[in-house]
Design an enzyme around this catalytic site. Structure first.
Site, PDB file in Angstrom:
ATOM      1  N   HIS A 117     -17.463  -9.507 -57.162  1.00  0.00           N
ATOM      2  CA  HIS A 117     -18.013  -9.200 -55.852  1.00  0.00           C
ATOM      3  C   HIS A 117     -16.916  -8.507 -55.048  1.00  0.00           C
ATOM      4  O   HIS A 117     -15.730  -8.770 -55.244  1.00  0.00           O
ATOM      5  CB  HIS A 117     -18.415 -10.520 -55.175  1.00  0.00           C
ATOM      6  N   ASP A 194     -13.275 -17.208 -57.803  1.00  0.00           N
ATOM      7  CA  ASP A 194     -14.366 -17.079 -56.844  1.00  0.00           C
ATOM      8  C   ASP A 194     -15.516 -17.942 -57.359  1.00  0.00           C
ATOM      9  O   ASP A 194     -16.171 -17.597 -58.343  1.00  0.00           O
ATOM     10  CB  ASP A 194     -14.776 -15.611 -56.728  1.00  0.00           C
ATOM     11  N   GLN A 197     -20.828 -18.309 -56.639  1.00  0.00           N
ATOM     12  CA  GLN A 197     -22.103 -18.355 -57.362  1.00  0.00           C
ATOM     13  C   GLN A 197     -22.186 -19.512 -58.349  1.00  0.00           C
ATOM     14  O   GLN A 197     -23.261 -19.789 -58.879  1.00  0.00           O
ATOM     15  CB  GLN A 197     -22.329 -17.033 -58.115  1.00  0.00           C
ATOM     16  N   LYS A 220     -24.291 -20.998 -49.599  1.00  0.00           N
ATOM     17  CA  LYS A 220     -24.922 -20.767 -50.895  1.00  0.00           C
ATOM     18  C   LYS A 220     -25.299 -22.076 -51.595  1.00  0.00           C
ATOM     19  O   LYS A 220     -26.104 -22.072 -52.520  1.00  0.00           O
ATOM     20  CB  LYS A 220     -24.007 -19.928 -51.793  1.00  0.00           C
ATOM     21  N   CYS A 360     -23.027  -5.800 -53.516  1.00  0.00           N
ATOM     22  CA  CYS A 360     -21.579  -5.896 -53.258  1.00  0.00           C
ATOM     23  C   CYS A 360     -20.796  -5.972 -54.564  1.00  0.00           C
ATOM     24  O   CYS A 360     -19.798  -6.700 -54.663  1.00  0.00           O
ATOM     25  CB  CYS A 360     -21.250  -7.094 -52.370  1.00  0.00           C
TER      26      CYS A 360
END
Length: 405
Positions: A117, A194, A197, A220, A360
């Site tokens: 991302h 990261d 997700q 999220k 993104c």
């Protein structure tokens, strides 16, 4: 399979007929999260960490107890390693500015996968420009696989920092973070993960991942917007200067300088989002109540149903692996001769919420040669009926665009 109807826990889903399948962008909020944030303002609203009167002390307790909930959720060693931020983007920028700018130099390399991302790419582009380090991209295969050859060549004796997304927000694939981290650590590099997700969909243990830094967003995983987390190993955080300066991140200030507060407050300048932290803690409690065993099972059922339905449609192409278990609830696709923006508008007219564009992640889509996609992303509270409506809507897109078939 549980008999509980989890949709009843979500006010928006109870009161809105839309089929919301844009969960990779943000998840819906259960009542317990809304209640926790409202309760903070109704019963505990005061500036945390600053007052010695009962309301301020109670606000401080709620804020710091939320930090302990996060610590346990991702299996960190200490709440000192849990920094509250606004979101994943701020967390990653904190590492770039406070760690990378102070530890990288010309000749060093930053390894980044092409799947990242923009939030886990632009900070490292900046760090490379400022320090003279080189950004090295690790290209994936069409299904998102990072081969051993790619990992071994991309992470080498020059690598000082590896930045990798745990789960791709386009392909949904789970990256081999531990394998990559072990190689990076063998060269003395730090590993930034990261987890935006992955955290809503699977159990996280930062030690099992080999993460030196791990970032995720509350919104999220059904928490409030405006609250995020950065985990960092304590010895690294101790050595890093503050990302921002101001109130509450200091121990003392003189005309000539300041003595910074101890962890974690050194990195939390200004009035904190205590209500958001309370909401995040409630979201984590809700997830623990459901259990990731159920969450993963249900989301795989939904993803499988969607991919099997799309596979029957001519002119529709799913991006990434052909195996639903490699998608973590994310199904990005293209339709021949129809721009994803048109796809999403047609589906919106059918009451179905999907995302369209580059998500993104432009370098990844350019690498794959698709440039834009439509993305559906499922969560455990979605239904079989919503999946079927999604597939039916996709099936009718080309006809509604004027193609005869």
């Amino acid at each position: 399979m549980t008999d509980r109807n989890y949709r009843e826990d979500f006010p928006l889903l109870r009161n809105n007929d839309t089929a919301y399948i844009d969960n990779a962008a943000t998840a819906q909020k259960p009542q317990v999260v809304i209640d926790a944030e409202r309760e903070f303002y109704e019963k505990s609203n005061a500036n945390p960490l600053r007052g010695f009167y009962p309301l301020s002390l109670e606000a401080t307790e709620k804020y710091e107890s939320a930090r302990k909930v996060v610590r346990d959720f991702i299996h960190a060693d200490s709440e000192k390693e849990i920094i509250f931020t606004r979101n994943t983007t701020e967390s990653l920028n904190l590492v770039a500015y406070s760690y990378a700018l102070n530890n990288l130099k010309a000749g060093d390399e930053i390894a980044v996968t092409i799947m990242e991302h923009h939030s886990n790419m632009l900070p490292w582009q900046m760090a490379a420009r400022v320090t003279g380090a080189t950004l090295r991209y690790l290209d994936c295969e069409k299904d998102g696989t990072l081969t051993d050859e790619t990992i071994n060549s991309g992470i080498n004796e020059h690598t000082k920092l590896l930045a990798v997304g745990h789960v791709s927000n386009v392909l949904g694939c789970v990256n081999p973070v531990r394998k990559m981290a072990d190689r990076a650590h063998s060269f003395g590099a730090v590993v930034v993960v990261d987890g935006a997700q992955s955290t809503p969909h699977m159990a996280i243990d930062v030690h099992e991942l080999g993460a030196d830094f791990f970032a995720f967003s509350g919104h999220k995983l059904m928490g409030p917007m405006g609250i995020g987390v950065l985990y960092g190993r304590q010895e690294l955080l101790d050595a890093m200067p503050p990302f921002m300066s101001g109130g509450e991140m200091i121990d003392s200030v003189s005309r000539d300088g300041a003595v910074y507060a101890e962890l974690p407050h050194k990195f939390e300048a200004g009035t904190v989002n205590a209500a958001g932290a309370a909401g995040l803690a409630a979201a984590i409690g809700y997830i623990k109540e459901i259990g990731f065993d159920y969450i993963e099972k249900r989301e795989l059922e939904l993803t499988t149903r969607a991919m099997e339905g799309l596979a029957k449609l001519p002119h529709v192409h799913v991006i990434g692996s052909d195996k639903p278990e490699n998608h973590t609830g994310i199904v990005a696709f293209t339709i021949d001769n129809v721009h994803p923006h048109d796809v999403s508008e047609i589906m919106a007219a059918d009451g179905i919420d999907v995302r369209a564009g580059h998500h993104c992640a432009q370098p990844l889509l350019v690498h794959l040669g698709v440039y834009n996609t439509t993305r559906a992303s499922f969560m455990f509270y979605n239904t079989d009926e919503e999946v079927d409506a999604f597939v039916e809507s996709v099936a009718n897109v080309r006809r509604r665009m004027g193609y005869a078939e």
